[in-house]
Design an enzyme around this catalytic site. Sequence first.
Site, short mmCIF file in Angstrom:
data_model
loop_
_atom_site.label_atom_id
_atom_site.label_comp_id
_atom_site.label_asym_id
_atom_site.label_seq_id
_atom_site.Cartn_x
_atom_site.Cartn_y
_atom_site.Cartn_z
N GLU A 100 -20.27 -21.93 -47.40
CA GLU A 100 -21.64 -21.50 -47.18
C GLU A 100 -22.18 -20.66 -48.34
O GLU A 100 -21.42 -19.96 -49.02
CB GLU A 100 -21.75 -20.68 -45.89
CG GLU A 100 -21.64 -21.54 -44.63
CD GLU A 100 -21.88 -20.74 -43.36
OE1 GLU A 100 -22.51 -21.29 -42.44
OE2 GLU A 100 -21.43 -19.59 -43.27
N CYS A 120 -11.38 -16.77 -46.37
CA CYS A 120 -10.94 -15.55 -47.03
C CYS A 120 -9.65 -15.07 -46.37
O CYS A 120 -9.47 -15.20 -45.15
CB CYS A 120 -12.02 -14.47 -46.91
SG CYS A 120 -11.64 -12.94 -47.81
N CYS A 124 -10.78 -8.60 -43.12
CA CYS A 124 -11.56 -7.41 -42.78
C CYS A 124 -12.03 -7.49 -41.33
O CYS A 124 -12.49 -8.54 -40.87
CB CYS A 124 -12.75 -7.28 -43.72
SG CYS A 124 -12.28 -6.99 -45.45
N CYS A 127 -15.72 -8.89 -40.43
CA CYS A 127 -16.22 -10.04 -41.18
C CYS A 127 -15.80 -11.35 -40.53
O CYS A 127 -14.61 -11.59 -40.28
CB CYS A 127 -15.70 -9.99 -42.62
SG CYS A 127 -16.25 -11.36 -43.65
N GLU A 168 -12.85 -13.46 -51.60
CA GLU A 168 -12.65 -12.29 -52.45
C GLU A 168 -12.60 -12.77 -53.90
O GLU A 168 -11.64 -13.41 -54.32
CB GLU A 168 -11.34 -11.59 -52.07
CG GLU A 168 -10.81 -10.59 -53.07
CD GLU A 168 -11.80 -9.52 -53.49
OE1 GLU A 168 -12.10 -9.46 -54.71
OE2 GLU A 168 -12.29 -8.76 -52.63
N SER A 199 -18.63 -8.95 -56.22
CA SER A 199 -18.33 -8.00 -55.15
C SER A 199 -16.88 -8.13 -54.72
O SER A 199 -16.40 -9.23 -54.45
CB SER A 199 -19.25 -8.25 -53.95
OG SER A 199 -18.93 -7.40 -52.88
N HIS A 224 -16.74 1.03 -47.14
CA HIS A 224 -16.80 1.02 -45.68
C HIS A 224 -16.09 2.19 -45.01
O HIS A 224 -16.32 2.42 -43.83
CB HIS A 224 -16.30 -0.30 -45.11
CG HIS A 224 -17.03 -1.49 -45.64
ND1 HIS A 224 -18.41 -1.56 -45.64
CD2 HIS A 224 -16.60 -2.63 -46.23
CE1 HIS A 224 -18.79 -2.70 -46.20
NE2 HIS A 224 -17.72 -3.37 -46.58
N CYS A 341 -24.68 -10.15 -44.23
CA CYS A 341 -23.35 -9.79 -44.74
C CYS A 341 -22.32 -9.82 -43.61
O CYS A 341 -22.53 -9.24 -42.54
CB CYS A 341 -23.39 -8.39 -45.36
SG CYS A 341 -24.34 -8.30 -46.86
#
Length: 348
Positions: A100, A120, A124, A127, A168, A199, A224, A341
């Site tokens: 995406e 990924c 996290c 996420c 990542e 990022s 975070h 996000c």
Amino acid sequence: MSDLDSARPEIGIKALSREQISRLIEELGEPRYRAEQIVRWLYARGASRYEEMTDIPAGLRERLAGQLPLFTPALAALQVSALDGTRKYLWRLADGTTVESVGLPTADRLTVCFSTQAGCAMGCGFCATGAGGLTRNLYPGEMVDQVRLVGEDFGRRVTNAVAMGQGEPFANYDASLEGLRLMNSPSGLGIGARHLTVSTCGIVDGIRRLAKEPEQFTLAVSLHSAVQETRDRLMPGVRRFGLTQLRAALIDYASRTGRRPSLEYALIAGVNDSDAQLAALAQFCTGLLCHVNLIAANPVEGLGISRAEESRVSAFARELTARGIECTVRAERGADIDAACGQLRQRL
């Protein structure tokens, strides 16, 4: 082994970096400038077939077509936000993998959030992408194509691109940097380096490598929490990189580059939005060249997290500003189509 022998035929020429294309052209006995012509056709002009490359000799086109197919991602799904015009795209790549990306329009610019991996492995806790695990790394051309095709869909030039989609980037460092370089190149998409952002969850080795690169790409780091125990729980994939190491790498980055990294902070109710968490964040940032981006965490089905109240986001912003720490509250975009996000899931 030659670059042709080591290429991935199921991905095609988009698997190769700019330098690999140059070496390949030399192996085939062609002048090096042909490589730049091919790169321009692939990305600046968006050729979908070798036949379109009219200034490339027919024999070279035929050989490339036979050994390195030219694939363009197929649009599998498109959603458009009724709130702000954000568009979320699901692309099907040459080998059937889906990924995406998101187009974020404003009056004067178009930003594309692109993916560097399908899925990924960071895991996290806030996420959606990490919940599905890692499928595979993406290749440079697959990253550039996401940005290029979103621009084509909007009928506008892409002004900014951010590697904040799935994956990542520093777990796929070489391909991610090559993708950014192709986006930056006049033979690629011609986007200014400072308008290209990478990022990371906080992979310290990658931050230190990026600090030594010649390009002026922008760095964003997902923080975070500045409390080690909380951050370890939220972001288990970077548990091996402690906050002390991360801060030292950011100081080194700012010293070497003179650039201000951004620290991303998504506030989650009852997890990282307390006064103690705020005090730890302020202490982490004091004396550090940085910019803090605050946002209430976006809801993700099945993860059991709740976004912090707006009053807590405002309290964080007020306190950081009072301490002289530059910060902004990021406007939420595309939440009604799960394009914000942490919401990308790689599914129809």
